[in-house]
Design a protein around this motif. Structure first.
Motif, PDB file in Angstrom:
ATOM      1  N   ASN A 139       0.850  -1.195   0.000  1.00  0.00           N
ATOM      2  CA  ASN A 139       0.000   0.000   0.000  1.00  0.00           C
ATOM      3  C   ASN A 139       0.879   1.236   0.000  1.00  0.00           C
ATOM      4  N   GLY A 234      -6.578  -6.913   5.024  1.00  0.00           N
ATOM      5  CA  GLY A 234      -7.134  -5.778   5.739  1.00  0.00           C
ATOM      6  C   GLY A 234      -6.073  -4.916   6.389  1.00  0.00           C
ATOM      7  N   ALA A 235      -5.039  -5.547   6.950  1.00  0.00           N
ATOM      8  CA  ALA A 235      -3.961  -4.786   7.584  1.00  0.00           C
ATOM      9  C   ALA A 235      -3.159  -4.000   6.558  1.00  0.00           C
ATOM     10  N   GLU A 237      -4.325  -2.966   3.623  1.00  0.00           N
ATOM     11  CA  GLU A 237      -5.215  -1.904   3.164  1.00  0.00           C
ATOM     12  C   GLU A 237      -5.323  -0.776   4.178  1.00  0.00           C
ATOM     13  N   GLY A 238      -5.296  -1.120   5.453  1.00  0.00           N
ATOM     14  CA  GLY A 238      -5.510  -0.130   6.505  1.00  0.00           C
ATOM     15  C   GLY A 238      -4.295   0.687   6.868  1.00  0.00           C
TER      16      GLY A 238
END
Length: 372
Positions: A139, A234-235, A237-238
Motif C-alpha cells: 500500500n 485488511g492490515a 489496506e488499513g
C-alpha cells in the motif's frame, strides 16, 4: 526441513481451461450422482458436509458451494476458512469431513501418519484442487506495481530493508516516486500454508537473506501480524507503507510486486503460475491416493511466476456413514471437474488443473465410500 530443490521431471499439473472430457462423463455415469456435470435436477442427495482449512480457498469454496447447491439443492456444504493448520488438525482429529491445506501433509509433526490413522481401514486422500499465485501486496499511494528482486523481498520481510526509498528498491524502479516512508511488513499470525509457500520460495531463491526454516509459522518477530488471508489484506489496506503476502485472488486494488525471475520481472497471473507448476514433480513415497507435489521455485525462465501455492483437499476413502461418503465423493468430483475448475478460475482467479492431473486423481475420488 523439506528438500525444496527443483526437480526435473515435468508433471503437467495445470493447463488452460478444459472442455468437458470423456473421463468426467464416464465418472458421472459410474457415480450416478451428476457431480461432474449433470444438471442436478433429479438429485436426491441430502445432508451437510463440514469442511475446515485454508483461507486461500475461501473464494473458490464459496463458488463451488453455490454451484454445487444448484446441482444438489438438498446438500449444504460448510467450509470454515480457519487456516491450513486448523484444517489439518481438525481432519486428523476427525472434526471435519474434508479439509483444505496449502501445504501437503508431512511426518515432521506427525500429521501425515495422523491422517492415515484417522482414515482407518481406508486410504488417505490428498488431491491438489486449487492452484493460485501468491501475490506480494503493498500500500503506497500512487504506486500500483513495483519490481523487486528475490533478495530484496527477503530483506524486506526479514526487516533488513526498512524504508521504501532504499537503494535496492530504487535501482529496479527508476520511474517510481518512492516515498521516504518506513516499511511495515505484515505477516500471518496463525499457522498458514500460504506462509509456508511464501517462505519456501524465499528460502529457495534467497537463502543468504532468508536463513529461516521453512514452516507454516512466521519466523520473524516484530512485524505486524494478522489472522487469516482476510486479516493480512485488511492490515495492508488499513496502513500506509505496508507490505504483505496473500492469495492473489484477494489482492483487490492493492499494489502488487513483479518478481525478479532470471533477467526479467514477472507479474502474477494464473498462466504464469501454471508455468512453474508444470515443471514440478510428485513427492516420492506417498500412498496410492496421495498426490503431493514439490514446486520448482528457483526457475529462471521468463514468464514464469514462482510464488505459487498448490492447495489440497484432504479426505478418506472410507467413512463410517454411507451418506457422508457419498456427499464427500460427489462434492470432490464436482470440484475437480472442468465445470468446478472453471468456477474457481472465474470467481477466484485460480489456474485450472489439467486434464492429465484430473485423470490421475479421479480414481482416488471414485474410491471414496462407506465402511463395510
Amino acid at each position: 526441513m523439506r528438500n525444496w530443490r527443483a526437480k526435473t521431471a515435468a508433471v503437467a499439473v495445470v493447463s488452460a481451461l478444459a472442455l468437458v472430457t470423456a473421463c468426467s462423463s464416464d465418472n458421472e455415469e459410474s457415480n450416478g450422482n451428476g457431480g461432474g456435470g449433470g444438471n442436478g435436477g433429479g438429485s436426491d442427495l441430502s445432508g451437510t458436509l463440514t469442511g475446515i482449512g485454508a483461507s486461500s480457498q475461501q473464494a473458490a469454496q464459496e463458488a463451488w458451494q453455490a454451484a454445487f447447491n444448484t446441482l444438489h439443492p438438498g446438500v449444504t456444504v460448510n467450509y470454515s476458512p480457519d487456516g491450513s493448520g486448523a484444517g489439518r488438525e481438525q481432519f486428523v482429529a476427525g472434526g471435519s469431513d474434508f479439509s483444505g491445506s496449502d501445504a501437503y501433509l508431512t511426518d515432521e509433526e506427525g500429521e501425515l501418519q495422523g491422517a492415515i490413522d484417522r482414515c482407518g481401514d481406508g486410504e488417505f486422500v490428498e488431491i491438489p484442487a486449487y492452484v493460485s499465485p501468491v501475490a506480494v501486496i503493498f500500500n503506497l499511494p500512487g504506486i500500483d506495481t513495483l519490481n523487486l528482486q528475490p533478495a530484496t523481498i527477503a530483506q524486506i520481510f526479514n526487516q533488513e530493508i526498512t524504508n521504501w526509498n532504499d537503494p535496492a528498491i530504487a535501482e529496479d524502479n527508476p520511474d517510481a516516486d518512492l516515498p521516504d516512508l518506513a516499511i511495515t511488513p505484515v505477516n500471518r499470525s496463525d499457522e498458514s500454508g500460504t506462509t509456508e509457500n511464501f517462505v519456501e520460495y524465499l528460502a529457495t531463491v534467497a537463502p543468504d537473506d532468508w536463513p529461516h526454516e521453512v514452516s507454516g509459522d512466521w519466523p520473524v518477530p516484530g512485524g505486524e501480524a494478522a489472522q487469516g488471508t482476510s486479516g493480512v489484506v485488511g492490515a495492508v489496506e488499513g496502513g500506509e507503507g505496508t507490505i504483505g503476502y496473500a492469495d492473489a485472488s484477494r489482492a483487490g486494488e492493492l499494489g502488487t510486486v513483479a518478481v525478479g525471475v532470471g533477467d526479467t520481472f514477472v507479474e502474477y497471473s494464473p498462466e504464469a503460475a501454471a508455468a512453474v507448476v508444470e515443471a514440478s514433480s510428485p513427492v516420492e513415497g506417498r500412498g496410492q491416493y496421495d498426490f503431493a507435489y514439490d514446486i520448482a521455485r528457483d526457475t529462471t525462465e521468463a514468464g514464469v511466476y514462482p510464488i505459487v501455492l498448490v492447495s489440497y483437499l484432504l479426505a478418506c476413502t472410507t467413512y463410517d456413514d454411507a451418506n457422508t461418503a457419498e456427499l464427500v465423493r460427489t462434492y470432490l468430483d464436482y470440484v475437480i471437474s472442468p465445470e468446478g475448475q472453471q468456477e474457481a478460475a472465474e470467481k477466484a482467479g485460480a489456474a485450472p488443473i489439467s486434464d492429465s492431473l484430473r485423470e490421475q486423481v479421479q480414481p482416488a475420488i471414485d474410491a471414496i465410500g462407506a465402511a463395510s
